[in-house]
Design a protein around this motif. Structure first.
Motif, PDB file in Angstrom:
ATOM      1  N   LEU A   1      19.274  37.161  20.612  1.00 21.63           N
ATOM      2  CA  LEU A   1      20.055  36.505  21.654  1.00 21.63           C
ATOM      3  C   LEU A   1      21.517  36.935  21.642  1.00 21.63           C
ATOM      4  O   LEU A   1      22.181  36.910  22.666  1.00 21.63           O
ATOM      5  CB  LEU A   1      19.972  34.973  21.515  1.00 21.63           C
ATOM      6  CG  LEU A   1      18.633  34.362  21.863  1.00 21.63           C
ATOM      7  CD1 LEU A   1      18.642  32.862  21.563  1.00 21.63           C
ATOM      8  CD2 LEU A   1      18.288  34.602  23.318  1.00 21.63           C
ATOM      9  N   SER A   2      22.027  37.332  20.497  1.00 20.99           N
ATOM     10  CA  SER A   2      23.422  37.739  20.415  1.00 20.99           C
ATOM     11  C   SER A   2      23.579  39.258  20.396  1.00 20.99           C
ATOM     12  O   SER A   2      24.670  39.758  20.188  1.00 20.99           O
ATOM     13  CB  SER A   2      24.073  37.125  19.173  1.00 20.99           C
ATOM     14  OG  SER A   2      23.419  37.603  18.014  1.00 20.99           O
ATOM     15  N   ALA A   3      22.505  39.991  20.631  1.00 18.65           N
ATOM     16  CA  ALA A   3      22.529  41.443  20.497  1.00 18.65           C
ATOM     17  C   ALA A   3      22.897  42.167  21.786  1.00 18.65           C
ATOM     18  O   ALA A   3      22.830  43.380  21.836  1.00 18.65           O
ATOM     19  CB  ALA A   3      21.178  41.930  19.990  1.00 18.65           C
ATOM     20  N   VAL A   4      23.283  41.466  22.842  1.00 22.26           N
ATOM     21  CA  VAL A   4      23.621  42.127  24.099  1.00 22.26           C
ATOM     22  C   VAL A   4      24.909  42.919  23.920  1.00 22.26           C
ATOM     23  O   VAL A   4      25.911  42.409  23.429  1.00 22.26           O
ATOM     24  CB  VAL A   4      23.779  41.096  25.242  1.00 22.26           C
ATOM     25  CG1 VAL A   4      24.291  41.760  26.503  1.00 22.26           C
ATOM     26  CG2 VAL A   4      22.459  40.408  25.500  1.00 22.26           C
ATOM     27  N   ASP A   5      24.859  44.183  24.305  1.00 25.88           N
ATOM     28  CA  ASP A   5      26.022  45.053  24.216  1.00 25.88           C
ATOM     29  C   ASP A   5      27.061  44.602  25.254  1.00 25.88           C
ATOM     30  O   ASP A   5      26.748  44.538  26.448  1.00 25.88           O
ATOM     31  CB  ASP A   5      25.595  46.499  24.496  1.00 25.88           C
ATOM     32  CG  ASP A   5      26.756  47.457  24.570  1.00 25.88           C
ATOM     33  OD1 ASP A   5      27.680  47.339  23.742  1.00 25.88           O
ATOM     34  OD2 ASP A   5      26.732  48.333  25.462  1.00 25.88           O
ATOM     35  N   PRO A   6      28.282  44.275  24.825  1.00 27.44           N
ATOM     36  CA  PRO A   6      29.309  43.799  25.759  1.00 27.44           C
ATOM     37  C   PRO A   6      29.592  44.779  26.893  1.00 27.44           C
ATOM     38  O   PRO A   6      29.812  44.365  28.033  1.00 27.44           O
ATOM     39  CB  PRO A   6      30.550  43.608  24.877  1.00 27.44           C
ATOM     40  CG  PRO A   6      30.018  43.412  23.507  1.00 27.44           C
ATOM     41  CD  PRO A   6      28.764  44.247  23.441  1.00 27.44           C
ATOM     42  N   LYS A   7      29.571  46.072  26.615  1.00 27.44           N
ATOM     43  CA  LYS A   7      29.822  47.070  27.660  1.00 27.44           C
ATOM     44  C   LYS A   7      28.720  47.032  28.726  1.00 27.44           C
ATOM     45  O   LYS A   7      28.986  47.080  29.922  1.00 27.44           O
ATOM     46  CB  LYS A   7      29.931  48.458  27.035  1.00 27.44           C
ATOM     47  CG  LYS A   7      30.325  49.531  28.005  1.00 27.44           C
ATOM     48  CD  LYS A   7      30.525  50.864  27.309  1.00 27.44           C
ATOM     49  CE  LYS A   7      30.908  51.931  28.321  1.00 27.44           C
ATOM     50  NZ  LYS A   7      31.105  53.226  27.681  1.00 27.44           N
ATOM     51  N   GLN A   8      27.472  46.929  28.266  1.00 25.76           N
ATOM     52  CA  GLN A   8      26.352  46.857  29.207  1.00 25.76           C
ATOM     53  C   GLN A   8      26.413  45.563  30.016  1.00 25.76           C
ATOM     54  O   GLN A   8      26.138  45.548  31.207  1.00 25.76           O
ATOM     55  CB  GLN A   8      25.027  46.963  28.455  1.00 25.76           C
ATOM     56  CG  GLN A   8      23.827  47.005  29.391  1.00 25.76           C
ATOM     57  CD  GLN A   8      22.522  47.161  28.634  1.00 25.76           C
ATOM     58  OE1 GLN A   8      22.430  46.893  27.441  1.00 25.76           O
ATOM     59  NE2 GLN A   8      21.494  47.592  29.349  1.00 25.76           N
ATOM     60  N   TYR A   9      26.784  44.475  29.351  1.00 24.87           N
ATOM     61  CA  TYR A   9      26.928  43.194  30.046  1.00 24.87           C
ATOM     62  C   TYR A   9      27.989  43.296  31.140  1.00 24.87           C
ATOM     63  O   TYR A   9      27.761  42.880  32.281  1.00 24.87           O
ATOM     64  CB  TYR A   9      27.294  42.093  29.049  1.00 24.87           C
ATOM     65  CG  TYR A   9      27.561  40.763  29.711  1.00 24.87           C
ATOM     66  CD1 TYR A   9      26.516  39.978  30.181  1.00 24.87           C
ATOM     67  CD2 TYR A   9      28.863  40.302  29.890  1.00 24.87           C
ATOM     68  CE1 TYR A   9      26.751  38.765  30.803  1.00 24.87           C
ATOM     69  CE2 TYR A   9      29.108  39.085  30.511  1.00 24.87           C
ATOM     70  CZ  TYR A   9      28.054  38.328  30.962  1.00 24.87           C
ATOM     71  OH  TYR A   9      28.298  37.143  31.582  1.00 24.87           O
ATOM     72  N   ARG A  10      29.162  43.849  30.819  1.00 22.49           N
ATOM     73  CA  ARG A  10      30.227  43.992  31.821  1.00 22.49           C
ATOM     74  C   ARG A  10      29.765  44.866  32.985  1.00 22.49           C
ATOM     75  O   ARG A  10      30.067  44.574  34.141  1.00 22.49           O
ATOM     76  CB  ARG A  10      31.495  44.550  31.176  1.00 22.49           C
ATOM     77  CG  ARG A  10      32.245  43.526  30.343  1.00 22.49           C
ATOM     78  CD  ARG A  10      33.628  44.013  29.914  1.00 22.49           C
ATOM     79  NE  ARG A  10      33.584  45.234  29.140  1.00 22.49           N
ATOM     80  CZ  ARG A  10      33.401  45.305  27.827  1.00 22.49           C
ATOM     81  NH1 ARG A  10      33.261  44.193  27.118  1.00 22.49           N
ATOM     82  NH2 ARG A  10      33.376  46.472  27.217  1.00 22.49           N
TER      83      ARG A  10
END
Length: 174
Positions: free
Chosen positions: A12-21
């Motif tokens: 659940l916390s493994a989402v890449d911030p760059k991909q999320y943005r």
């Protein structure tokens, strides 16, 4: 049929911030100028993270970076307005978004403003303006989430809205 997903807490916390943005840049949003005026002074910023919560009592939320000076001013003044922009007000958005050379203390020299019922600046050319009093807030990671009870609504002329999509301003034809 019931679907049940088994997801580990680490996933659940493994989402890449760059991909999320990048994904969020593809979520089109209306552009608004959030303004305030009161004991802490006058301030304003461009925002796309604004949404309705309920219509009884009329309530909305706005999310503002916690480092924003304008966010602190809104918190202290306890009132704000959400001015929903038309495509014709793109330059106002650029000024309040910090994309021009206009100094912070000269931002309200751009656009036509009047003072609303709560004492906050209201953009005369806005498609709609919601004047609010702060009824709650929460800090979520890097942002302040402000809950605002709407105390006045101003409806402007219907016009093409200014949207933000894929890191750029867009116009939607009516």
């Amino acid at each position: 049929m019931s679907l049940k997903a088994e997801i580990s807490e680490s996933a659940l916390s493994a989402v890449d911030p760059k991909q999320y943005r990048e994904g969020m840049s593809r979520l089109g949003a209306a552009v608004s100028i959030v303004t305030t005026q009161g004991k802490a002074g006058q301030a304003g910023l461009a925002a796309t993270a604004v949404t309705s919560v309920t219509d009884q009592p009329a309530t909305l939320i706005v999310c503002i970076n916690s480092l924003s000076r304008s966010g602190h001013t809104i918190e202290e003044n306890e009132v704000f307005a959400v001015n929903v922009l038309s495509a014709d007000d793109q330059y106002v958005a650029e000024v309040f978004g910090g994309y021009t050379d206009v100094p912070r203390d000269k931002r309200f020299d751009v656009g036509e403003w009047q003072i609303g019922a709560t004492g906050v600046p209201v953009l005369k050319t806005a498609i709609a303006t919601f004047e609010c009093r702060v009824t709650g807030q929460n800090i979520v990671a890097s942002h302040r989430v402000l809950l605002g009870e709407v105390v006045a609504v101003h409806l402007g002329q219907k016009a093409e809205p200014l949207m933000y999509f894929d890191r750029d301003y867009r116009k939607i034809e009516l």
